[in-house]
Design an enzyme around this catalytic site. Structure first.
Site, PDB file in Angstrom:
ATOM      1  N   HIS A 158       0.823   4.380  -2.797  1.00  0.00           N
ATOM      2  CA  HIS A 158       0.385   5.811  -2.428  1.00  0.00           C
ATOM      3  C   HIS A 158       1.716   6.688  -2.844  1.00  0.00           C
ATOM      4  O   HIS A 158       1.519   7.741  -2.924  1.00  0.00           O
ATOM      5  CB  HIS A 158       0.160   5.842  -1.139  1.00  0.00           C
ATOM      6  CG  HIS A 158      -1.292   5.475  -0.600  1.00  0.00           C
ATOM      7  ND1 HIS A 158      -1.931   6.093   0.357  1.00  0.00           N
ATOM      8  CD2 HIS A 158      -1.959   4.403  -1.160  1.00  0.00           C
ATOM      9  CE1 HIS A 158      -3.096   5.421   0.750  1.00  0.00           C
ATOM     10  NE2 HIS A 158      -3.313   4.467  -0.337  1.00  0.00           N
ATOM     11  N   ASP A 159       2.733   6.018  -2.863  1.00  0.00           N
ATOM     12  CA  ASP A 159       3.745   6.628  -3.368  1.00  0.00           C
ATOM     13  C   ASP A 159       3.685   6.820  -4.758  1.00  0.00           C
ATOM     14  O   ASP A 159       3.947   8.027  -5.393  1.00  0.00           O
ATOM     15  CB  ASP A 159       5.293   6.116  -2.960  1.00  0.00           C
ATOM     16  CG  ASP A 159       6.396   6.898  -3.618  1.00  0.00           C
ATOM     17  OD1 ASP A 159       6.697   7.991  -3.544  1.00  0.00           O
ATOM     18  OD2 ASP A 159       7.425   6.020  -3.970  1.00  0.00           O
ATOM     19  N   GLY A 181       4.555  10.192  -9.345  1.00  0.00           N
ATOM     20  CA  GLY A 181       5.277   9.055  -9.685  1.00  0.00           C
ATOM     21  C   GLY A 181       6.066   8.240  -8.426  1.00  0.00           C
ATOM     22  O   GLY A 181       6.041   8.754  -7.486  1.00  0.00           O
ATOM     23  N   VAL A 193       1.343   9.650  -6.370  1.00  0.00           N
ATOM     24  CA  VAL A 193       1.786  11.177  -6.030  1.00  0.00           C
ATOM     25  C   VAL A 193       3.031  11.511  -6.901  1.00  0.00           C
ATOM     26  O   VAL A 193       4.011  11.075  -6.286  1.00  0.00           O
ATOM     27  CB  VAL A 193       1.530  11.422  -4.773  1.00  0.00           C
ATOM     28  CG1 VAL A 193       2.031  12.863  -4.344  1.00  0.00           C
ATOM     29  CG2 VAL A 193       0.208  11.057  -4.007  1.00  0.00           C
ATOM     30  N   HIS A 231      -5.926  -6.107  -2.391  1.00  0.00           N
ATOM     31  CA  HIS A 231      -6.800  -6.214  -1.191  1.00  0.00           C
ATOM     32  C   HIS A 231      -7.000  -7.673  -0.837  1.00  0.00           C
ATOM     33  O   HIS A 231      -7.821  -7.826   0.088  1.00  0.00           O
ATOM     34  CB  HIS A 231      -8.031  -5.343  -1.260  1.00  0.00           C
ATOM     35  CG  HIS A 231      -8.109  -4.075  -1.463  1.00  0.00           C
ATOM     36  ND1 HIS A 231      -8.837  -3.046  -1.626  1.00  0.00           N
ATOM     37  CD2 HIS A 231      -6.806  -3.271  -1.146  1.00  0.00           C
ATOM     38  CE1 HIS A 231      -8.467  -1.853  -1.318  1.00  0.00           C
ATOM     39  NE2 HIS A 231      -7.157  -1.816  -1.156  1.00  0.00           N
ATOM     40  N   ASN A 246      -3.251   9.105   4.027  1.00  0.00           N
ATOM     41  CA  ASN A 246      -1.883   8.716   4.795  1.00  0.00           C
ATOM     42  C   ASN A 246      -2.048   8.779   6.116  1.00  0.00           C
ATOM     43  O   ASN A 246      -1.268   7.955   6.822  1.00  0.00           O
ATOM     44  CB  ASN A 246      -0.852   9.222   4.173  1.00  0.00           C
ATOM     45  CG  ASN A 246      -0.733   9.085   2.605  1.00  0.00           C
ATOM     46  OD1 ASN A 246      -1.150   7.978   2.143  1.00  0.00           O
ATOM     47  ND2 ASN A 246       0.189  10.068   1.647  1.00  0.00           N
ATOM     48  N   ARG A 294       0.757  -1.288  -0.143  1.00  0.00           N
ATOM     49  CA  ARG A 294       0.079  -0.023   0.114  1.00  0.00           C
ATOM     50  C   ARG A 294       0.706   1.203   0.009  1.00  0.00           C
ATOM     51  O   ARG A 294       0.542   2.217  -0.552  1.00  0.00           O
ATOM     52  CB  ARG A 294      -0.969   0.067   1.080  1.00  0.00           C
ATOM     53  CG  ARG A 294      -1.899   1.105   1.312  1.00  0.00           C
ATOM     54  CD  ARG A 294      -3.104   0.834   2.231  1.00  0.00           C
ATOM     55  NE  ARG A 294      -3.902   2.181   2.422  1.00  0.00           N
ATOM     56  CZ  ARG A 294      -3.775   2.934   3.501  1.00  0.00           C
ATOM     57  NH1 ARG A 294      -2.927   3.012   4.248  1.00  0.00           N
ATOM     58  NH2 ARG A 294      -4.594   3.956   3.448  1.00  0.00           N
ATOM     59  N   ASP A 310      -3.621 -14.407  -2.746  1.00  0.00           N
ATOM     60  CA  ASP A 310      -4.566 -15.375  -3.585  1.00  0.00           C
ATOM     61  C   ASP A 310      -5.797 -14.607  -4.223  1.00  0.00           C
ATOM     62  O   ASP A 310      -5.633 -13.559  -4.247  1.00  0.00           O
ATOM     63  CB  ASP A 310      -5.274 -16.453  -2.753  1.00  0.00           C
ATOM     64  CG  ASP A 310      -5.891 -16.115  -1.711  1.00  0.00           C
ATOM     65  OD1 ASP A 310      -6.531 -15.099  -1.718  1.00  0.00           O
ATOM     66  OD2 ASP A 310      -5.967 -16.937  -0.686  1.00  0.00           O
TER      67      ASP A 310
END
Length: 317
Positions: free
Chosen positions: A65-66, A71, A69, A192, A93, A61, A245
């Site tokens: 998130h990096d 790239g 924003v 997820h 965040n 995650r 999975d």
């Protein structure tokens, strides 16, 4: 068989490297300057996941998130200071993204053997890959050569990271803005299949939505009351939240998606057939996920003389 499948996925991805979104990234970038890099990252991630299996999902995650924003530039790793505003306290965040200490540990080990050579952005990309693999998912060759940002963008983090409350058109638009397709959205959402989420982020769904299995909603209400308990956690995957999975897609077909942004992928819309396909074929999901992660990791990297190689991932040099 599982090992063979992962090997086949890894080999099938090699041909995709040539069409990576930035040709300056190459898989053997540190072959001579830091040959121990991949082993160091893998060993640290192995220890971290042995200590807490959830950390694999957290690092994945963190990488998403990096990349969303400015790239994949390691900007999310920067701490706020008296004169610098980072992305850690942006709404998506704050008190949410985690795993920074694991990246710090990897960086310290890498610096000990390869001083001022490997970027934090590349370390994060490798750690995300290894977290997936160590939890039972596919592996892939990570194109490398990113440099670290000297800046961050909290405003972009507030506006460009997809929300768990988003509908399908909004999600598709946000992914398109990053050069990713609706199919990329669906396969990357398969992340997820590992991890947990706070009650605050799914309360509206379990109490107000109709496209949800009633027994599933009742179960989640036991740890997510109508008021209070905002930080109580629930697994994103009903059965195997610490194993990578295809059960996430089986949950969607059964109307057991935890977030609105999950269930909209299977709600009489354009992605229903792909969700069905992944729910029935884990090998297809693994192959497509690996390819999509390579595509994601190529979003607007800093290369060459742009950016820097941070000595400390939390601070600009």
């Amino acid at each position: 068989m599982a090992t063979f499948t992962k090997l086949c996925v890894s080999l099938s991805i090699i041909s995709l490297l040539a069409c990576c979104s930035n040709a300056q990234l190459v898989d053997n970038f540190y072959a001579t300057t830091c040959p121990s890099l991949q082993t160091t990252v893998r060993n640290t991630m192995t220890s971290a996941i042995k200590n807490e299996s959830r950390i694999g999902a957290s690092i994945l995650r963190l990488f998403f998130h990096d990349c969303f924003v400015n790239g994949c530039d390691g900007s999310i790793l920067l701490d706020d200071t008296a004169t610098f505003t980072g992305e850690k306290n942006a709404l998506p965040n704050k008190n949410s993204v985690r795993g920074f200490e694991v990246i710090d540990t990897i960086k310290t080990s890498v610096e000990a053997s390869c001083n001022a050579t490997v970027s934090c952005a590349d370390i994060l990309a490798l750690a995300a890959r290894d977290g997936v693999f160590l939890l039972g998912g596919p592996s892939w060759i990570v194109p490398l050569g990113r440099r670290d940002a000297r800046t961050a963008n909290q405003t972009a983090a507030n506006n460009q990271i997809p929300s768990p409350f988003s509908d399908l058109p909004t999600l598709t638009s946000m992914f398109t803005a990053k050069g990713l397709t609706a199919n990329d959205l669906t396969v990357l959402s398969g992340a997820h299949t590992i991890g947990e989420a706070k009650c605050l982020l799914f309360r509206t769904r379990i109490y107000n939505e109709t496209n949800i299995d009633p027994n599933f909603a009742t179960l989640r209400k036991t740890t997510c009351p109508l008021s209070g308990g905002d930080t109580n956690l629930a697994p994103l995957d009903t059965l195997t939240p610490t194993t990578f999975d295809n059960n996430y897609y089986k949950d969607l077909v059964a109307k057991k998606g935890l977030f609105d942004s999950d269930q909209v992928l299977f709600n009489n819309g354009s992605q229903d057939s792909l969700v069905s396909s992944y729910s029935n074929n884990s090998a297809t999901f693994f192959n497509d996920f690996a390819a999509a992660m390579i595509k994601l990791s190529g979003i607007s990297p800093l290369t060459g003389t742009n950016g820097e190689i941070r000595k400390n991932c939390r601070l600009v040099n």
